[in-house]
Design a protein around this motif. Structure first.
Motif, mmCIF file in Angstrom:
data_model
loop_
_atom_site.group_PDB
_atom_site.id
_atom_site.type_symbol
_atom_site.label_atom_id
_atom_site.label_comp_id
_atom_site.label_asym_id
_atom_site.label_seq_id
_atom_site.Cartn_x
_atom_site.Cartn_y
_atom_site.Cartn_z
ATOM 1 N N GLY A 28 0.759 -1.319 -0.052
ATOM 2 C CA GLY A 28 -0.017 0.121 -0.002
ATOM 3 C C GLY A 28 0.850 1.256 -0.026
ATOM 4 N N ALA A 29 0.145 2.509 -0.291
ATOM 5 C CA ALA A 29 0.942 3.562 -0.081
ATOM 6 C C ALA A 29 1.770 3.968 0.894
ATOM 7 C CB ALA A 29 -0.198 4.850 -0.754
ATOM 8 N N VAL A 30 2.796 4.139 0.920
ATOM 9 C CA VAL A 30 3.434 4.728 2.008
ATOM 10 C C VAL A 30 4.414 6.192 1.858
ATOM 11 C CG1 VAL A 30 4.013 2.653 3.124
ATOM 12 C CG2 VAL A 30 5.723 3.523 1.427
ATOM 13 N N PRO A 31 4.142 7.204 2.657
ATOM 14 C CA PRO A 31 4.795 8.295 2.484
ATOM 15 C C PRO A 31 6.417 8.582 2.683
ATOM 16 C CG PRO A 31 3.786 8.115 4.801
ATOM 17 C CD PRO A 31 3.422 6.795 4.142
ATOM 18 N N HIS A 32 6.821 9.318 1.683
ATOM 19 C CA HIS A 32 8.139 9.371 1.918
ATOM 20 C C HIS A 32 8.624 10.790 2.035
ATOM 21 C CE1 HIS A 32 8.497 5.404 -0.554
ATOM 22 N NE2 HIS A 32 8.507 5.085 0.416
ATOM 23 N N PRO A 33 8.489 11.296 3.329
ATOM 24 C CA PRO A 33 8.629 12.917 3.358
ATOM 25 C C PRO A 33 9.967 13.274 3.402
ATOM 26 C CG PRO A 33 8.161 11.814 5.140
ATOM 27 C CD PRO A 33 8.071 10.712 4.376
ATOM 28 N N ASP A 34 10.453 14.632 2.885
ATOM 29 C CA ASP A 34 11.620 15.030 3.256
ATOM 30 C C ASP A 34 11.863 15.715 4.441
ATOM 31 O OD1 ASP A 34 12.476 14.431 0.609
ATOM 32 O OD2 ASP A 34 11.858 16.074 -0.389
ATOM 33 N N GLU A 35 10.609 16.073 5.107
ATOM 34 C CA GLU A 35 10.895 16.605 6.271
ATOM 35 C C GLU A 35 9.862 15.828 7.573
ATOM 36 O OE1 GLU A 35 10.367 20.956 7.269
ATOM 37 O OE2 GLU A 35 9.922 21.235 4.832
ATOM 38 N N PRO A 36 10.623 15.305 8.427
ATOM 39 C CA PRO A 36 9.889 14.358 9.230
ATOM 40 C C PRO A 36 8.866 15.118 10.102
ATOM 41 C CG PRO A 36 12.234 14.534 9.776
ATOM 42 C CD PRO A 36 12.136 15.627 8.863
ATOM 43 N N LEU A 37 8.966 16.470 10.184
ATOM 44 C CA LEU A 37 7.611 17.305 10.829
ATOM 45 C C LEU A 37 6.857 17.994 9.962
ATOM 46 C CD1 LEU A 37 9.562 18.803 13.953
ATOM 47 C CD2 LEU A 37 8.186 16.973 13.975
ATOM 48 N N ARG A 38 7.068 17.796 8.649
ATOM 49 C CA ARG A 38 6.083 18.124 7.642
ATOM 50 C C ARG A 38 6.176 17.412 6.191
ATOM 51 N NH1 ARG A 38 8.267 23.092 7.866
ATOM 52 N NH2 ARG A 38 6.843 24.443 8.936
ATOM 53 N N TRP A 39 5.036 16.537 6.333
ATOM 54 C CA TRP A 39 5.254 15.598 5.238
ATOM 55 C C TRP A 39 4.600 16.160 4.074
ATOM 56 C CZ3 TRP A 39 3.580 10.146 7.692
ATOM 57 C CH2 TRP A 39 4.391 9.965 8.805
ATOM 58 N N GLY A 40 3.860 17.067 3.977
ATOM 59 C CA GLY A 40 3.717 17.705 2.750
ATOM 60 C C GLY A 40 1.968 18.144 2.295
ATOM 61 N N GLU A 41 1.244 17.163 3.043
ATOM 62 C CA GLU A 41 -0.152 17.315 2.732
ATOM 63 C C GLU A 41 -0.899 17.851 4.164
ATOM 64 O OE1 GLU A 41 -2.724 14.459 -0.068
ATOM 65 O OE2 GLU A 41 -1.837 13.319 1.551
ATOM 66 N N SER A 42 -1.791 18.710 3.954
ATOM 67 C CA SER A 42 -2.573 19.307 4.916
ATOM 68 C C SER A 42 -3.405 17.918 5.709
ATOM 69 C CB SER A 42 -3.568 20.176 4.675
ATOM 70 O OG SER A 42 -4.633 19.474 3.720
ATOM 71 N N PHE A 43 -3.727 18.079 6.901
ATOM 72 C CA PHE A 43 -4.403 16.954 7.560
ATOM 73 C C PHE A 43 -5.603 16.836 6.626
ATOM 74 C CE2 PHE A 43 -7.622 15.449 10.506
ATOM 75 C CZ PHE A 43 -7.047 14.445 10.888
ATOM 76 N N PRO A 44 -6.598 17.524 6.633
ATOM 77 C CA PRO A 44 -7.904 17.398 5.846
ATOM 78 C C PRO A 44 -7.672 16.462 4.437
ATOM 79 C CG PRO A 44 -7.989 19.702 6.324
ATOM 80 C CD PRO A 44 -6.297 19.156 6.567
ATOM 81 N N ALA A 45 -6.579 16.929 3.749
ATOM 82 C CA ALA A 45 -6.588 16.173 2.400
ATOM 83 C C ALA A 45 -5.765 14.896 2.766
ATOM 84 C CB ALA A 45 -5.257 17.037 1.695
ATOM 85 N N ALA A 46 -4.878 14.819 3.616
ATOM 86 C CA ALA A 46 -4.271 13.401 3.974
ATOM 87 C C ALA A 46 -5.399 12.574 4.409
ATOM 88 C CB ALA A 46 -3.156 13.400 4.718
ATOM 89 N N ALA A 47 -6.266 13.105 5.418
ATOM 90 C CA ALA A 47 -7.226 12.155 6.182
ATOM 91 C C ALA A 47 -8.126 11.664 5.104
ATOM 92 C CB ALA A 47 -8.123 13.120 7.142
#
Lengths: 519, 225
Positions: A28-47
């Motif tokens: 399944g999809a897993v995130p690969h963020p560049d910033e551990p404290l800011r993965w790139g999507e807002s909460f409403p969008a990611a949720a």
């Protein structure tokens, strides 16, 4: 091992889709963020994405229900639980008030016992310090104890870029690392995986998993034991976090279950501990409070299987070289907020995640930070304040304080009584205020304001309710309005609105009071 | 400015200290109100250290963690140690262990004596079947045994790497609550301590507890009255 495919510590770092991961990933999809404290999507969008993942919801529902019951049972048997919480809360408040002195005291005591204390303003500085120590020992591999501080600074990824493999040794952390995934829970980073998925991950990525491995948890744990044994016995350098740093003795504490912590803290010649500056407690005897509060709140056990306490270097016992890295990385920005600073009292037990109705449904990845759940919703924006985490109108972290129903369950279970709901409300207000100065009419905020005007008065609320029933016809077949005309569109852009009923509750009450309350 | 000075300066700024500049986000905080720390929690238990109630509770908690517990009369200890280690093949003992405990050990159990000037390597320990140690203090309410590295317990590695840990706890070492245990340990807080509550375990798979991961998979507690 030629068949080894997992490359722990060498996370793939290519750009990912905005949805937070490639849906063709094997599990399944897993995130690969560049910033551990800011993965790139807002909460409403990611949720919105994670809510569609039924497997995730089932896994989380099962796991959080289990841990809630366990916690409740072991907390109930402690007659002075509330007194312990009161003390824990006050001690942490005291720590914040006396932080400069306590930090100096800790440094002095660690140094006196042969340890070396380093200070890091931010993630990059901390990563550099750890890398230099590993380099100086000639290590191309370090073993790691699960640690939120090192997650937060992205240490593994940094070490990988420097050609040093960081081997996660906690079982859940190992699962996350082998799947090239991100943690979704503070205590159990692989809580979003069930036993069948874990078996598949081990078979595909561990390299030395027995081919007939079943999905029985005990067998999976045995596979991890065999896999990591040689690493422990040969590692030169270990990296850990710390649950507590005791100022008056220089003692550090790591609380764990599996014994991987003991292995890392005992066998290698060199130990590097990365600790947030807020993790202090003033005296050794304060441990008598926190070592009661933490295990019962986190794993729901009377006591966790292993706790290690060490003070600098002990000749002939354990690492003969000890480094402590004291990390700021935004903590002083949190401390500067007279309301939000209570977020620094957190002892990372994760009880608030386990009781949160929002967390249970959206999962940890939706929070877009290594700190998910209610505590993440107040900690992540504040830790990233210097880059717009609290007040940046366009910053994804500024939406995190809205990731809550304000039900208050998190406050009730918090072992150090952090008033998470109040801080959430305060951060929401801060975010709105920051926007106000921008002379930009945000329909979302206008709608919120209109709602508060309506809800603050019974008559207006009644009128609005009657007006809203007119919207009954807007509901789709599932009784949900997902696109409404303006100004309500500002609301439905962010969330679905249940279609109003034919009559409001107030109308219904009025009718039935006329009928003498009969139903 | 060094990182140390800079971080401490930011902390002072966050707490409203004058002349400390601002935090990284440009903030200056306010000084927190002074705090009184209430201490209304139990500092001691209801029962005496080593009392029947406390011992019974310790046994109950340890069994709950899937540890093997035996109540042993002092005179029988060597025989029970021998019985417990009969299958181990080899055992490592700390330098200051009471030699009498090994008195009945079958000859085919090899005894390795770990010593500060001749420590066993991690690989030696890995090849050793069991470890036998004493303890410093135990807490009945949580089922916790604490080792503090004194000569009858040895350095931390010996009680970690072998797969079976046999730990001898004297009844008078068992207190009821964590505060009582901590206050016994406090005078020597600098000693490396290991708090052990059952065999190693994990709850990382669906939060289901499984005993036996990296630490000793089997814990025998011999409770000597």
């Amino acid at each position: 091992m030629s068949t080894f495919l997992g490359l722990p510590g060498l996370r793939r770092r290519e750009a990912t889709s905005p949805e937070g991961g490639d849906p063709t990933e094997p599990w399944g999809a897993v995130p690969h963020p560049d910033e551990p404290l800011r993965w790139g999507e807002s909460f409403p969008a990611a949720a919105k994405h994670t809510l569609k993942n039924e497997q995730l919801r089932r896994n989380l529902g099962h796991a959080t229900a289990t841990i809630r019951a366990k916690r409740a049972a072991v907390v109930d048997e402690v007659p002075d639980w509330e007194a312990l919480r009161d003390t824990g809360s006050a001690v942490k408040e005291q720590v914040m008030a006396q932080l400069p002195d306590l930090l100096a005291q800790l440094e002095e005591n660690v140094t006196a016992r042969g340890g070396v204390v380093h200070w890091a303003r931010d993630a990059a500085e901390a990563n550099r310090i750890v890398t230099e120590i590993a380099r100086a020992r000639g290590a191309d591999e370090v073993v790691k104890v699960k640690s939120m501080a090192t997650q937060e600074i992205g240490l593994n990824e940094h070490l990988a870029d420097e050609g040093i493999a960081a081997i996660e040794t906690d079982l859940a952390e190992l699962i996350v690392q082998l799947a090239d995934d991100m943690p979704s829970h503070i205590l159990v980073p692989a809580i979003h995986r069930n036993r069948a998925e874990i078996r598949d991950i081990f078979l595909a990525r561990m390299g030395d998993a027995p081919p007939d491995l079943s999905d029985v948890p005990r067998e999976l744990a045995m596979a991890a034991r065999a896999h990591l044994r040689r690493k422990f016995l040969s590692a030169k350098v270990a990296v850990s976090g710390a649950n507590f740093g005791v100022a008056d003795t220089g003692t550090l504490a790591v609380v764990e279950s599996e014994g991987n912590g003991r292995m890392c803290l005992t066998l290698p010649e060199t130990l590097v501990t990365v600790m947030g500056i807020e993790k202090l407690i003033p005296t050794y005897t304060d441990l008598e409070v926190f070592l009661q509060l933490l295990p019962r709140s986190s794993t729901g056990e009377r006591m966790n299987p292993y706790t290690s306490l060490w003070t600098g270097v002990t000749p002939g016992d354990g690492p003969q070289e000890f480094h402590l890295v004291l990390l700021d990385n935004g903590r002083t920005d949190v401390l500067a907020d007279s309301v939000g600073r209570a977020a620094l009292h957190c002892i990372r037990c994760s009880a608030c995640l386990n009781v949160c109705p929002v967390y249970e449904r959206v999962g940890g990845h939706a929070y877009g930070s290594v700190y998910p759940g209610p505590i993440g919703a107040i900690l992540t924006p504040q830790l990233t304040a210097s880059t717009g985490g609290v007040s940046g109108a366009d910053d994804v972290n500024a939406s995190l304080p809205y990731a809550s129903t304000l039900c208050g369950a998190c406050y009730d279970v918090c072992p150090v009584k952090i008033d998470i709901p109040s801080i959430l409300v305060d951060l929401r207000a801060r975010e709105v205020d920051a926007d106000r100065g921008k002379h930009k009419v945000d329909p979302w905020k206008a709608a919120m304001k209109a709602a508060s005007w309506v809800m603050s008065d019974g008559g207006r609320f009644g009128l609005a309710g009657r007006a809203a029933t007119l919207g009954h016809g807007l509901g789709g077949r599932d009784g949900v309005i997902s696109k409404a005309p303006p100004p309500v569109s500002a609301w439905t852009r962010e969330r679905d609105l249940p279609a109003p009923p034919d009559e409001t509750f107030r109308q219904w009450m009025a009718e039935h009071e006329k009928d003498g309350g009969e139903r | 400015m060094s990182a140390r000075e800079d971080v401490l300066r930011r902390v002072r700024a966050a707490l409203g200290g004058s002349g400390a500049g601002t935090t990284a986000a440009g903030k200056v905080g306010t000084a927190p109100a002074p705090v009184e720390v209430p201490r209304a929690y139990r500092a001691t238990g209801v029962h005496e250290a080593g009392s029947a109630e406390v011992l019974e509770q310790l046994v109950d908690r340890l069994v709950d963690y899937r540890a093997h517990v035996q109540r042993v009369a002092a005179d029988d200890l060597p025989a029970v140690v021998a019985e417990t280690l009969a299958e181990a093949g080899s055992v490592v003992v700390p330098p200051g262990l009471d030699e009498a405990w090994l008195g009945d050990l079958p000859r085919d159990v090899v005894v390795h004596r770990d010593a500060p000037d001749a420590p066993l390597s991690a690989l030696d320990l890995d090849a050793t079947g069991a470890v036998l140690t004493a303890a410093r203090v135990a807490c009945s309410e949580t089922g916790t045994i604490v080792l503090d590295g004194e000569p009858d317990q040895g350095r931390r590695a010996i009680s970690l790497v072998p797969d079976v840990h046999v730990c001898v706890v004297r009844a008078d070492q068992v207190v009821e609550t964590i505060p009582e245990a901590v206050r016994i340990l406090a005078p020597h807080a600098e000693r490396p301590q290991t708090w052990i509550s059952g065999p190693s375990a994990t709850s990382d798979i669906e939060l289901d507890r499984v005993e036996g991961v990296h630490g000793p998979r089997t814990l025998h507690v011999l409770l000597v009255a």
